[in-house]
Design a protein around this motif. Sequence first.
Motif, PDB file in Angstrom:
ATOM      1  N   ARG A  36       0.825  -1.210   0.000  1.00  0.00           N
ATOM      2  CA  ARG A  36       0.000   0.000   0.000  1.00  0.00           C
ATOM      3  C   ARG A  36       0.863   1.265   0.000  1.00  0.00           C
ATOM      4  NH1 ARG A  36      -5.651  -1.325   3.239  1.00  0.00           N
ATOM      5  NH2 ARG A  36      -6.266  -2.980   1.773  1.00  0.00           N
ATOM      6  N   ARG A  37       2.017   1.197   0.619  1.00  0.00           N
ATOM      7  CA  ARG A  37       2.943   2.334   0.522  1.00  0.00           C
ATOM      8  C   ARG A  37       3.408   2.514  -0.924  1.00  0.00           C
ATOM      9  NH1 ARG A  37       6.072   4.435   4.821  1.00  0.00           N
ATOM     10  NH2 ARG A  37       7.931   4.261   3.513  1.00  0.00           N
ATOM     11  N   ARG A  87       0.595   4.205  -2.768  1.00  0.00           N
ATOM     12  CA  ARG A  87       0.558   5.608  -2.356  1.00  0.00           C
ATOM     13  C   ARG A  87       1.665   6.407  -3.055  1.00  0.00           C
ATOM     14  NH1 ARG A  87      -1.198  10.307  -1.797  1.00  0.00           N
ATOM     15  NH2 ARG A  87      -0.304  11.594  -0.158  1.00  0.00           N
ATOM     16  N   ARG A  93       0.754   7.128  -6.582  1.00  0.00           N
ATOM     17  CA  ARG A  93      -0.256   8.198  -6.652  1.00  0.00           C
ATOM     18  C   ARG A  93       0.396   9.566  -6.512  1.00  0.00           C
ATOM     19  NH1 ARG A  93      -5.834   7.016  -5.781  1.00  0.00           N
ATOM     20  NH2 ARG A  93      -6.073   8.994  -4.694  1.00  0.00           N
ATOM     21  N   LEU A 105      -9.076   3.279  -1.219  1.00  0.00           N
ATOM     22  CA  LEU A 105      -8.778   4.699  -1.367  1.00  0.00           C
ATOM     23  C   LEU A 105     -10.007   5.468  -1.838  1.00  0.00           C
ATOM     24  CD1 LEU A 105      -5.215   4.628  -2.976  1.00  0.00           C
ATOM     25  CD2 LEU A 105      -5.814   5.321  -0.658  1.00  0.00           C
ATOM     26  N   HIS A 154      -7.081   5.877   8.976  1.00  0.00           N
ATOM     27  CA  HIS A 154      -5.831   5.119   8.845  1.00  0.00           C
ATOM     28  C   HIS A 154      -5.986   3.696   9.353  1.00  0.00           C
ATOM     29  CE1 HIS A 154      -1.619   3.965   9.480  1.00  0.00           C
ATOM     30  NE2 HIS A 154      -1.998   3.607  10.699  1.00  0.00           N
ATOM     31  N   PRO A 196      -3.938   6.283   4.137  1.00  0.00           N
ATOM     32  CA  PRO A 196      -2.669   6.828   4.645  1.00  0.00           C
ATOM     33  C   PRO A 196      -2.818   8.240   5.203  1.00  0.00           C
ATOM     34  CG  PRO A 196      -2.404   5.895   2.434  1.00  0.00           C
ATOM     35  CD  PRO A 196      -3.870   5.974   2.695  1.00  0.00           C
ATOM     36  N   LEU A 231      -1.975  11.110   2.871  1.00  0.00           N
ATOM     37  CA  LEU A 231      -3.029  11.431   1.915  1.00  0.00           C
ATOM     38  C   LEU A 231      -4.129  12.251   2.591  1.00  0.00           C
ATOM     39  CD1 LEU A 231      -4.063  11.108  -0.945  1.00  0.00           C
ATOM     40  CD2 LEU A 231      -5.111   8.947  -0.285  1.00  0.00           C
TER      41      LEU A 231
END
Length: 886
Positions: free
Chosen positions: A312-313, A316, A319, A368, A399, A405, A408
């Motif tokens: 997921r990092r 992110r 993105r 997301l 979170h 995140p 974000l």
Amino acid sequence: MKTADIAQRYLDYFEKNDHVVVPSASLVSDDPSILFTIAGMVPFIPYLTGVVPAPYKRAVDVQKCIRTNDIEEVGHTARHGTFFQMLGNWSFGDYFKEGAIEYAWDLLTRSEADGGLGFAERDLWVTVYQDDDEAAGYWRKIAGLPEERIQRLGREDNYWTTGQPGPAGPCSEIYFDRGPKYGRDGGPAVDDNRFTEIWNLVFMQYAITNVRSKTEFDIVGDLPQQNIDTGMGLERVAFIKQGVENMYEIDQVRPVLDRASELSGRRYGAVHEDDVRFRVIADHVRSSLMLLSDGVTPSNEGRGYILRRLMRRTVRAMRLLGVDAPTFPELFAASRDAMKDAYPVVSDDWARISQYAVAEEETFLRTLASGSTILDLALDDTKKKGGTSLGGADAFLLHDTYGFPIDLTLEVAQEAGLEVDRAAFDELMAEQKARAKADAKSRKRALADQSVYRDFRAQGETVFTGYTEMETGSTVLGLLVDGLPADRAVQGQIAEVILAETALYAESGGQVADKGVIVGPGYELEVLDVQKPVPGLVSHTVEVTAGEVAVGQPATSVVDAANRRAARQAHSATHLVHAALRDTLGKTATQAGSLNRAGYLRFDFAWGQALSAETKTEIEEIANNAVRDNLEVTTRIMPLDEAKALGAMALFGEKYGSEVRMVDIGGPWSRELCAGTHVASSAEVGLISLVGESSVGASNRRVEALVGLDAFRDLAAERTIVSQLTSALKIPRDQLPARIAELSANLKAAEKKIAAFEQKALADRAPQLAATATVVGGTRVVAQSIGSAASGDDVRTLALQVRDRLGADAAIVALGAVVGERPVVIVATNESARAAGAKAGVLAKAAAAVLGGGGGGRDDVAQGGGADASALDAALAAVTSTAAGA
């Protein structure tokens, strides 16, 4: 020099110097106190501590490691990576300081043409422990290093311990000087950025106790034998030898970075913030690939949570580079191609690995999207209330619950013109980490000190006879009571018993431990559990039910035959279900975990969607056809490579030695590596009945089945229920589903009519209730119990109807009712009452306090409840008295 070439040179050099080449252990650690193999020495701990005798005097390996405690540093420094490879050479009571230093210096400075790594001697510095004159002397003698390039440091830098009582010793680190471009001169003591550590030689020679911190402990003597534990960072050596700036630019990592650059349209090396993101992506994709290849799958706990966080990092970071579309198919493929020469499994198992990666990215992209909606609502609500900052609790909820995140959240809030209460968020995060750390410590404390098994294991491996015998005579080698060695255990005590031989199966490979007894002259022990606390040793947890048992006495382990028979059936049925799944769904439906005990099996497998009723029936039929066909079950002991070449399936996360046990059912149709107990032919399994199928993650499903007599009893119970229903409804069995559906529809229709009647009856009471209003402090108050009600919503509707009948003057309505045996109070206020200071939420809390529960809500309507229905009238009186005070 390619990274894989460096590793091979290392292995070749030490193999020529009489070291046994040991394959890398799995990233999944055997040690339950840690999630992953976090250092090269982890797989060798039993040998280094002496708990298990080392099978060789010298060894060399390239060990895969995962470490995420410095995850925030990834991308910012030249050397921090979550996945890394440690080159290690090991000596167990053989050569010591002189030999370790001699080998290290020779390999580093030997020319590439002669099989070395070709480092220039002038570029190498070393550090030693401040009091280790012996090591410093060897560096002068062997390497000819001048005194100024042998720097002495304290315990913080140059003393190795596990952080617990046990082995320890000074260490010597070798550093490479990257040149004045990277910092100040003066050696690693001055600048460890310019001078990069590449190799650490640990001289394990002392026993320590009373460990108070990394630097505070007591040395209590010498170890029984001196060991060498070295670790050289492969990625660090690679970026130096390849002439690149950092580990993210070496040949095994750079292709992912370049692909991310292509997908984003942004150039690596142009903007610092983007460069950090590129490096994070390159590191995390490789780490995720390697974890997936070792059988870890994304989840919300343990190892799976770490993997999910890495993935997921990555999403992110993409993105933030402007890419919202899925990228894992291309990023993971780039990492596969870069790593497959060193680790062929990432290519061989690509179908399964990519399935998990793609599914996790799709899931997180949906997360997301939904998280953005929740965040937008929270931001709108904050603005409507005139706030300038989103609450830390809201940010933490996003979170922690939705995986959204924090960075974000900060970005979106900033775009909306709001701040985030970061201090409150950080406080909640710190509390969560403290809880996790406390849990980890409690788990670590709960583990018995493995050193208590050292003397038992030194007498040899426990011989398991249970494949062919149901009882075995032996000798009591040792006893533990309350985790400590004891010479005897008496009636009523719980103890651990170590035998030289045993017929009792220790839990492993998904199969639970045998039941049974251990008997001897004058004593009997009920077996509560059987485990392998250290490799090669079986420990029986027992209750002494008669007499007393002592070390050295004869002992006979006796297996509960009926339980073992049913366990064998379940374990063989697990193999049949696995084969049936692969026949039906394809080869990517691989095992992700299992549990089998007498009469029951649970099987997890890689699959991304629910199975249809037709598919479940097909799987069940294929498995039972295999039972009908009475397939031969054979077991063979053979080299691991040979078993894999024959197509044997291995369970991810299981550890296999060089020799393995392969179980065939019907030849190659079902061929797996398995140490469990099995039937002699498939017909002995009996019946297999699938009783459940569910999700256990984004890309994992679980089937459950009953086996043998348990399956028959379950189906017989269903037959009885069906018979009772057909008799009661007086219809044939094949008409039962339609008749039940019809009755269900009729019941729902009747319930709707009854609810409508009840609502009308309640509504008809509104005029009567409004007429009971009394004036309290200038406000008209209705506080009445209406008896029982179907739901709180019905009471709420009636309260609002009564409030509307009281007109525009200040009015409060409080209606109490018993809903499902629990008291409920609904409070409604009109605008005039609220203007006078009456708040429904406050009044509802007053009622709830009397009822022994909680309550609250908006100023205009609120609800309170509790457990004491007899206090309903008192609760309504509390509303009236509170209203009078308002």
